[in-house]
Scaffold this motif. Structure first.
Motif, mmCIF file in Angstrom:
data_model
loop_
_atom_site.group_PDB
_atom_site.id
_atom_site.type_symbol
_atom_site.label_atom_id
_atom_site.label_comp_id
_atom_site.label_asym_id
_atom_site.label_seq_id
_atom_site.Cartn_x
_atom_site.Cartn_y
_atom_site.Cartn_z
ATOM 1 N N ILE A 164 0.837 -1.196 0.000
ATOM 2 C CA ILE A 164 0.000 0.000 0.000
ATOM 3 C C ILE A 164 0.873 1.248 0.000
ATOM 4 C CG2 ILE A 164 -1.671 1.345 1.332
ATOM 5 C CD1 ILE A 164 -2.788 -1.397 2.315
ATOM 6 N N LEU A 165 1.913 1.245 0.816
ATOM 7 C CA LEU A 165 2.832 2.384 0.862
ATOM 8 C C LEU A 165 3.489 2.608 -0.495
ATOM 9 C CD1 LEU A 165 4.296 4.575 2.486
ATOM 10 C CD2 LEU A 165 5.943 2.823 3.178
ATOM 11 N N ASN A 166 3.948 1.541 -1.121
ATOM 12 C CA ASN A 166 4.562 1.657 -2.452
ATOM 13 C C ASN A 166 3.553 2.163 -3.484
ATOM 14 O OD1 ASN A 166 7.180 0.873 -1.809
ATOM 15 N ND2 ASN A 166 6.710 -1.295 -2.053
ATOM 16 N N ASP A 167 2.322 1.652 -3.402
ATOM 17 C CA ASP A 167 1.280 2.121 -4.323
ATOM 18 C C ASP A 167 1.028 3.612 -4.133
ATOM 19 O OD1 ASP A 167 0.959 -0.424 -5.377
ATOM 20 O OD2 ASP A 167 -0.837 -0.885 -4.211
ATOM 21 N N LYS A 168 0.987 4.050 -2.891
ATOM 22 C CA LYS A 168 0.724 5.461 -2.600
ATOM 23 C C LYS A 168 1.869 6.332 -3.124
ATOM 24 C CE LYS A 168 -2.154 8.125 -0.220
ATOM 25 N NZ LYS A 168 -3.583 8.173 -0.437
ATOM 26 N N ILE A 169 3.106 5.887 -2.914
ATOM 27 C CA ILE A 169 4.269 6.624 -3.429
ATOM 28 C C ILE A 169 4.218 6.703 -4.948
ATOM 29 C CG2 ILE A 169 6.781 6.502 -3.737
ATOM 30 C CD1 ILE A 169 6.876 5.370 -0.817
ATOM 31 N N ASN A 170 3.955 5.579 -5.589
ATOM 32 C CA ASN A 170 3.881 5.552 -7.054
ATOM 33 C C ASN A 170 2.763 6.450 -7.569
ATOM 34 O OD1 ASN A 170 6.016 3.743 -7.149
ATOM 35 N ND2 ASN A 170 4.683 1.951 -7.251
ATOM 36 N N TRP A 171 1.636 6.471 -6.870
ATOM 37 C CA TRP A 171 0.504 7.315 -7.265
ATOM 38 C C TRP A 171 0.885 8.790 -7.195
ATOM 39 C CZ3 TRP A 171 -3.060 10.166 -3.935
ATOM 40 C CH2 TRP A 171 -4.215 10.619 -4.591
ATOM 41 N N TYR A 172 1.525 9.174 -6.073
ATOM 42 C CA TYR A 172 1.948 10.574 -5.948
ATOM 43 C C TYR A 172 3.002 10.940 -6.996
ATOM 44 C CZ TYR A 172 -0.495 11.650 -1.582
ATOM 45 O OH TYR A 172 -1.443 11.911 -0.633
ATOM 46 N N GLU A 173 3.947 10.041 -7.248
ATOM 47 C CA GLU A 173 4.971 10.320 -8.264
ATOM 48 C C GLU A 173 4.339 10.471 -9.641
ATOM 49 O OE1 GLU A 173 8.937 8.287 -6.252
ATOM 50 O OE2 GLU A 173 7.783 7.114 -7.710
ATOM 51 N N ALA A 174 3.377 9.607 -9.958
ATOM 52 C CA ALA A 174 2.710 9.680 -11.260
ATOM 53 C C ALA A 174 1.877 10.961 -11.368
ATOM 54 C CB ALA A 174 1.838 8.448 -11.480
ATOM 55 N N LYS A 175 1.235 11.357 -10.292
ATOM 56 C CA LYS A 175 0.477 12.617 -10.307
ATOM 57 C C LYS A 175 1.424 13.795 -10.474
ATOM 58 C CE LYS A 175 -3.874 12.068 -8.038
ATOM 59 N NZ LYS A 175 -4.727 13.140 -8.372
ATOM 60 N N ASP A 176 2.535 13.761 -9.756
ATOM 61 C CA ASP A 176 3.518 14.841 -9.829
ATOM 62 C C ASP A 176 4.110 14.964 -11.231
ATOM 63 O OD1 ASP A 176 5.015 16.933 -8.510
ATOM 64 O OD2 ASP A 176 6.760 15.580 -8.542
ATOM 65 N N ALA A 177 4.275 13.817 -11.906
ATOM 66 C CA ALA A 177 4.834 13.812 -13.258
ATOM 67 C C ALA A 177 3.779 14.073 -14.328
ATOM 68 C CB ALA A 177 5.516 12.469 -13.520
ATOM 69 N N GLY A 178 2.521 14.172 -13.927
ATOM 70 C CA GLY A 178 1.456 14.421 -14.891
ATOM 71 C C GLY A 178 0.988 13.181 -15.617
ATOM 72 N N ILE A 179 1.399 12.018 -15.168
ATOM 73 C CA ILE A 179 0.997 10.758 -15.801
ATOM 74 C C ILE A 179 -0.448 10.401 -15.436
ATOM 75 C CG2 ILE A 179 1.491 8.276 -15.900
ATOM 76 C CD1 ILE A 179 4.454 9.052 -15.313
ATOM 77 N N LYS B 42 -8.210 5.450 -4.768
ATOM 78 C CA LYS B 42 -9.013 4.226 -4.848
ATOM 79 C C LYS B 42 -9.113 3.739 -6.290
ATOM 80 C CE LYS B 42 -13.467 2.253 -3.775
ATOM 81 N NZ LYS B 42 -14.830 2.416 -3.418
ATOM 82 N N THR B 43 -9.330 4.644 -7.214
ATOM 83 C CA THR B 43 -9.419 4.290 -8.634
ATOM 84 C C THR B 43 -8.088 3.745 -9.127
ATOM 85 O OG1 THR B 43 -11.043 6.049 -8.929
ATOM 86 C CG2 THR B 43 -10.030 5.167 -10.926
ATOM 87 N N TYR B 44 -7.004 4.380 -8.698
ATOM 88 C CA TYR B 44 -5.662 3.921 -9.058
ATOM 89 C C TYR B 44 -5.450 2.486 -8.578
ATOM 90 C CZ TYR B 44 -0.518 3.781 -9.061
ATOM 91 O OH TYR B 44 0.798 3.433 -9.255
ATOM 92 N N LEU B 45 -5.846 2.210 -7.343
ATOM 93 C CA LEU B 45 -5.708 0.854 -6.799
ATOM 94 C C LEU B 45 -6.532 -0.149 -7.595
ATOM 95 C CD1 LEU B 45 -5.806 1.394 -2.929
ATOM 96 C CD2 LEU B 45 -3.825 0.881 -4.357
ATOM 97 N N GLU B 46 -7.721 0.247 -8.012
ATOM 98 C CA GLU B 46 -8.569 -0.641 -8.805
ATOM 99 C C GLU B 46 -7.913 -0.983 -10.136
ATOM 100 O OE1 GLU B 46 -12.238 1.550 -8.940
ATOM 101 O OE2 GLU B 46 -12.798 0.916 -6.913
ATOM 102 N N HIS B 47 -7.242 0.010 -10.744
ATOM 103 C CA HIS B 47 -6.523 -0.250 -12.000
ATOM 104 C C HIS B 47 -5.391 -1.245 -11.796
ATOM 105 C CE1 HIS B 47 -8.561 2.722 -14.480
ATOM 106 N NE2 HIS B 47 -8.386 3.630 -13.541
ATOM 107 N N LEU B 48 -4.796 -1.230 -10.608
ATOM 108 C CA LEU B 48 -3.705 -2.155 -10.299
ATOM 109 C C LEU B 48 -4.202 -3.525 -9.851
ATOM 110 C CD1 LEU B 48 -1.332 0.208 -8.273
ATOM 111 C CD2 LEU B 48 -1.081 -0.502 -10.664
ATOM 112 N N GLY B 49 -5.491 -3.628 -9.599
ATOM 113 C CA GLY B 49 -6.039 -4.877 -9.064
ATOM 114 C C GLY B 49 -5.840 -4.987 -7.556
ATOM 115 N N HIS B 50 -5.648 -3.863 -6.891
ATOM 116 C CA HIS B 50 -5.411 -3.843 -5.449
ATOM 117 C C HIS B 50 -6.595 -3.236 -4.701
ATOM 118 C CE1 HIS B 50 -0.771 -3.630 -6.238
ATOM 119 N NE2 HIS B 50 -1.322 -4.736 -6.696
#
Length: 81
Positions: free
Chosen positions: A47-62, A70-78
């Protein structure tokens, strides 16, 4: 192993080989409990890694600013986290 379990193990060990079955049972229970705790820690790390990756992707505009974690986790199957 808890302090109480460790004390029990030491007492059993001092009593000799006739307590091997009890010591073995205590060790197996300790292992089972440890594996449950490890699985929980691994899930928390995921969960921590997912949260870090989510923030990094948001910061990078991805990821769009409107996408929720929650939507991000659903895309990952988590989604069960």
């Amino acid at each position: 192993m808890s302090i109480a379990d460790l004390k029990q193990y030491i007492t059993l060990r001092e009593q000799g080989d006739q307590t091997i079955p009890q010591r073995l049972s205590l060790l197996k229970t300790t292992k089972t409990n440890f594996l449950k705790e490890l699985a929980e820690i691994q899930q928390h790390l995921q969960i921590l890694n997912d949260k870090i990756n989510w923030y990094e992707a948001k910061d990078a505009g991805i990821i769009s600013e409107s996408e929720k974690f929650k939507t991000y986790l659903e895309h990952l199957g988590h989604e069960n986290y």
